[in-house]
Design an enzyme around this catalytic site. Structure first.
Site, PDB file in Angstrom:
ATOM      1  N   GLU A   1       9.043 -15.462  -9.079  1.00 21.51           N
ATOM      2  CA  GLU A   1       8.651 -14.208  -9.125  1.00 21.51           C
ATOM      3  C   GLU A   1       8.080 -13.601 -10.163  1.00 21.51           C
ATOM      4  OE1 GLU A   1      10.653 -11.675  -5.407  1.00 21.51           O
ATOM      5  OE2 GLU A   1      11.982 -12.190  -7.037  1.00 21.51           O
TER       6      GLU A   1
ATOM      7  N   ASN B   1      -2.090   2.472   5.843  1.00 21.33           N
ATOM      8  CA  ASN B   1      -1.171   1.319   5.410  1.00 21.33           C
ATOM      9  C   ASN B   1      -0.998   0.490   6.920  1.00 21.33           C
ATOM     10  OD1 ASN B   1      -0.736   2.383   3.002  1.00 21.33           O
ATOM     11  ND2 ASN B   1       1.293   2.875   3.471  1.00 21.33           N
ATOM     12  N   GLY B   2      -0.771  -0.774   6.840  1.00 22.00           N
ATOM     13  CA  GLY B   2      -0.961  -1.588   7.989  1.00 22.00           C
ATOM     14  C   GLY B   2      -2.066  -2.371   8.337  1.00 22.00           C
TER      15      GLY B   2
ATOM     16  N   LYS C   1       6.772  -4.570  -3.404  1.00 17.56           N
ATOM     17  CA  LYS C   1       8.032  -4.190  -3.277  1.00 17.56           C
ATOM     18  C   LYS C   1       8.435  -4.007  -1.704  1.00 17.56           C
ATOM     19  CE  LYS C   1      12.042  -3.127  -4.728  1.00 17.56           C
ATOM     20  NZ  LYS C   1      12.854  -4.060  -5.156  1.00 17.56           N
TER      21      LYS C   1
ATOM     22  N   TRP D   1      -3.006  -2.788  -1.594  1.00 14.53           N
ATOM     23  CA  TRP D   1      -2.635  -4.143  -1.515  1.00 14.53           C
ATOM     24  C   TRP D   1      -3.467  -5.058  -0.674  1.00 14.53           C
ATOM     25  CZ3 TRP D   1       0.267  -8.155   0.978  1.00 14.53           C
ATOM     26  CH2 TRP D   1       0.656  -8.949   0.248  1.00 14.53           C
TER      27      TRP D   1
ATOM     28  N   HIS E   1      18.124 -37.165  -1.901  1.00 15.35           N
ATOM     29  CA  HIS E   1      17.464 -37.456  -0.817  1.00 15.35           C
ATOM     30  C   HIS E   1      15.661 -37.016  -0.903  1.00 15.35           C
ATOM     31  CE1 HIS E   1      20.482 -38.680   1.775  1.00 15.35           C
ATOM     32  NE2 HIS E   1      21.231 -37.359   1.420  1.00 15.35           N
TER      33      HIS E   1
ATOM     34  N   GLU F   1      18.242 -17.920  -4.910  1.00 18.12           N
ATOM     35  CA  GLU F   1      17.964 -16.556  -5.343  1.00 18.12           C
ATOM     36  C   GLU F   1      17.695 -16.523  -6.732  1.00 18.12           C
ATOM     37  OE1 GLU F   1      16.950 -13.836  -4.225  1.00 18.12           O
ATOM     38  OE2 GLU F   1      17.398 -12.476  -5.856  1.00 18.12           O
TER      39      GLU F   1
ATOM     40  N   CYS G   1       0.836  -1.325   0.085  1.00 19.35           N
ATOM     41  CA  CYS G   1       0.083  -0.015  -0.088  1.00 19.35           C
ATOM     42  C   CYS G   1       0.811   1.288  -0.052  1.00 19.35           C
ATOM     43  CB  CYS G   1      -0.965   0.053   1.072  1.00 19.35           C
ATOM     44  SG  CYS G   1      -1.642  -1.530   1.465  1.00 19.35           S
TER      45      CYS G   1
ATOM     46  N   ARG H   1       5.633  -0.515  -5.779  1.00 22.99           N
ATOM     47  CA  ARG H   1       5.491  -1.309  -4.490  1.00 22.99           C
ATOM     48  C   ARG H   1       4.424  -2.361  -4.523  1.00 22.99           C
ATOM     49  NH1 ARG H   1       7.786   1.955  -0.156  1.00 22.99           N
ATOM     50  NH2 ARG H   1       6.143   0.947   1.218  1.00 22.99           N
TER      51      ARG H   1
ATOM     52  N   LYS I   1      13.795 -15.684  -8.152  1.00 24.25           N
ATOM     53  CA  LYS I   1      13.635 -14.640  -9.277  1.00 24.25           C
ATOM     54  C   LYS I   1      12.765 -15.263 -10.309  1.00 24.25           C
ATOM     55  CE  LYS I   1      14.731 -11.721  -8.112  1.00 24.25           C
ATOM     56  NZ  LYS I   1      15.280 -11.602  -6.649  1.00 24.25           N
TER      57      LYS I   1
END
Ligand code: G6P
Length: 610
Positions: free
Chosen positions: A490, A100-101, A605, A75, A506, A483, A2, A27, A487
């Protein structure tokens, strides 16, 4: 996540609010809205699902004006993505709120307010703020006091901005757990959740602290702390590039940011690394004395930043003789953990506002750590302000949701931390000098590695129709494999898993077939022969491999394996170098798949809620 923008001025602020929202788009969000108070005292609201462009189109089609306004990108957390759930939220067409929150006790508040006769039109927690402030203002007849009373009843996190139609000469803002910054103008003032939103209108900023409530008029700002005392907060001049939001001719911010890495890593090293190494004072005033005592490091982070922490663990234990634990912030903060003597808590974060990382730092500060160090990309962020020491990565504004240059500059900082701690913990001179030399060569090596782009573009074609993939690495390349997998998932939405390749047998070997590409990162290090055995295990089961390897590692392309030679580099910087081809691979796969590279679905973000 947000975003908030607000303004109180003499002029019409619609375009300022829209530009601010656009600057916060990176964001991540799913709806947007704006509320305006005009000179005749009319309060209007426009909200749209989707991009800020939909909101801008609506505001151009049905123009509204106002010199005071609040705007928001939402969001979704509580309640689906609907226009009714989009902010601003109103109470009886009088009080307007953006937030926000998360207000965790919103259900109880909702029940109480419903009993008092307030009707709810959304499923959000935010609407309780609007009604509660309305209730309080009816009791005490003063908006500032009403907000101060209301915030005392909230459990959870909020950065909130409130307008009252009956009190048009001021807006009231409050923060606890979600950042807010006031932008100072001349005869006008602004508010936002991130200074990026306000750079076109001001460069002077005042950061609010936890528990602050502020009253903003066109010409004054009064800040009150949690106890209601009038307090002074510093004003600072921002040196962030005004146009940091430009794509500089690249198709996406992510591609621009991938290509900026040689420059921003060079910036991060400049003035900190000399021929003889690093001085501990690069981590802040007094850090020399603190680091000299440290025998153990506890790293806390989320997402990509967690992967840089995992890489640092290999470095700190192998090179600096300092023991290290790494943990995901959301786990650390909710379990009892053990604090070793002489321990340093290191938080890593691009934004410096990630709710879980911040909460973990606050918890750690109560637990007896010797000191805290933030490795962060945003000066003035909560994490930096609340840590004893800070190392600023100089990546510049990172806009793409999928983190790239923040990661490689974090790794650069962490390798410098390894050198600094190694000095007090018997790091052999030859190891020290090799790392210093490697760091000096890093920007040039990154440039050489970016030249692999064409080959990787071709390789990406072979991925685009796949549903699943496996990334393999060993030692300090295992977090790099993680990572790489992150990527790919995402931005291309392909399921990607990373394994330490010794773990293959395994479980994950059961998945191998020619529909599951296996990506291997293979620098020429002491684990190469072990890795080669793992590669044979995959080959024996009909797997198709894509191997990013040092030429000296002697992998040869054949019908089951495609080898991409990565420029030779010193072992210490190999994790940073091998990150580049994996970033490029995910980017070009996403391009073929046609996804929204810079704002992938469902992601944000800066995750300022837990
Ligand atoms: C979000 C972002 C990631 C980032 C993570 C941690 O999930 O989408 O790119 O790695 O948050 O963020 P931080 O700002 O703390 O590094």
């Amino acid at each position: 996540m947000c975003g908030i923008v607000g303004a109180i001025a003499e002029r019409n602020v619609v375009e300022i609010l829209l530009e601010g929202l656009k600057r916060l788009e990176y964001r991540g969000y799913d709806s947007a809205g704006v509320a305006l108070l005009d000179s005749d005292g009319n309060l209007t609201r426009t909200r749209r699902i989707g991009k800020v462009k939909e909101l801008a189109d609506a505001l151009h089609q049905y123009p509204v004006k106002g010199a005071t306004g609040i705007a928001h990108t939402r969001w979704a957390t509580h309640g689906g993505v609907t226009e009714a759930n989009a902010h601003p939220h109103f109470s009886s067409e009088r009080i307007a709120v953006v937030h926000n929150g998360i207000i965790e006790n919103y259900q109880q508040l909702r029940q109480d307010l419903t009993a008092k006769g307030y009707g709810f039109t959304s499923d959000t927690d935010t609407e309780t703020i609007a009604h509660l402030v309305h209730w309080e203002v009816d009791q005490c007849k003063d908006l500032l006091t009403a907000v101060q009373r209301a915030v005392k009843q909230f459990h959870g996190a909020y950065g909130t901005v409130i307008m009252d139609k009956e009190d048009p000469e001021r807006i009231i803002v409050a923060r606890s757990g979600s950042p807010l910054v006031i932008g100072l103008g001349i005869g006008e003032n602004f508010i936002a959740s991130d200074q990026m939103a306000l750079l076109p209108v001001t460069r002077r900023f005042m950061y609010l602290e936890e528990g602050d409530v502020a009253e903003i008029t066109r010409t004054s700002i009064k800040v009150y702390d949690r106890q209601g005392r009038l307090v002074e907060r510093d004003v600072s001049e921002s040196d962030v590039e005004h146009d940091a939001g430009d794509k500089a001719g690249y198709r996406h911010y992510m591609l621009k940011e991938i290509h900026e890495q040689p420059t921003v890593v060079r910036n991060t090293l400049a003035g900190r690394l000399s021929e003889s190494g690093v001085s501990a004072n690069i981590f802040g005033h007094g850090s020399e004395d603190i680091l000299a005592k440290i025998k153990h490091v506890q790293i806390i982070a989320c997402g990509t930043s967690y992967h840089s922490g995992m890489t640092a663990r290999y470095w700190l234990e192998q090179y600096a003789n300092v023991s290290c634990n790494v943990e995901i912030a959301s786990e650390f903060r909710y379990r009892k953990s053990f604090v070793h003597p002489n321990s340093l808590i290191v938080t890593i974060s691009q934004s410096g506002e990630t709710a879980d990382t911040l909460a973990a730092l606050r918890l750690a500060k109560e637990q007896g750590y010797t000191a805290s160090l933030a490795i962060c990309n945003v000066p003035g962020s909560s994490l930096v302000r609340e840590s004893d020491m800070a190392f600023m990565t100089l990546a510049g504004a990172e806009i793409g949701v999928a983190s790239t240059k923040a990661f490689t500059t974090q790794l650069t900082g962490l390798l410098m931390l390894t050198l600094a701690l190694g000095k007090y913990n018997a790091m052999p001179k030859i190891v020290h000098d090799d790392i210093v030399k490697a760091l000096h060569s890093l920007p040039t090596k990154l440039e050489e590695t970016l030249a692999l782009t064409q080959g990787i573009k071709e390789l990406a074609e072979e991925f685009a129709d796949k549903q699943h993939s496996l990334f393999l690495g060993r030692g300090d390349q295992y977090p790099i494999a993680m990572e790489g997998a992150l990527k790919l998932k995402e931005i291309s939405y392909i399921h990607a898993e990373a394994y330490a390749s010794g773990e293959l047998k395994h479980g994950p070997l059961a998945l191998i077939d020619d529909e599951m590409p296996v990506i291997v990162v293979a620098p020429n290090n002491e684990l190469l022969e072990k890795l080669k055995s793992n590669v044979e295990e995959v080959r024996a089961r009909g797997g198709i491999m894509y191997v990013f390897a040092d030429k000296q590692a002697n992998f040869k392309s054949d019908k089951t394996m495609r080898v991409i030679n990565v420029p030779h580099c010193e072992a210490a910087i190999a994790p940073i170098i091998y990150t580049i081809p994996l970033q490029l691979l995910s980017y070009y796969v996403a391009i073929i798949k046609g996804t929204d590279v810079d704002q992938p679905r469902n992601l944000a973000k800066s995750v300022t809620v837990e």
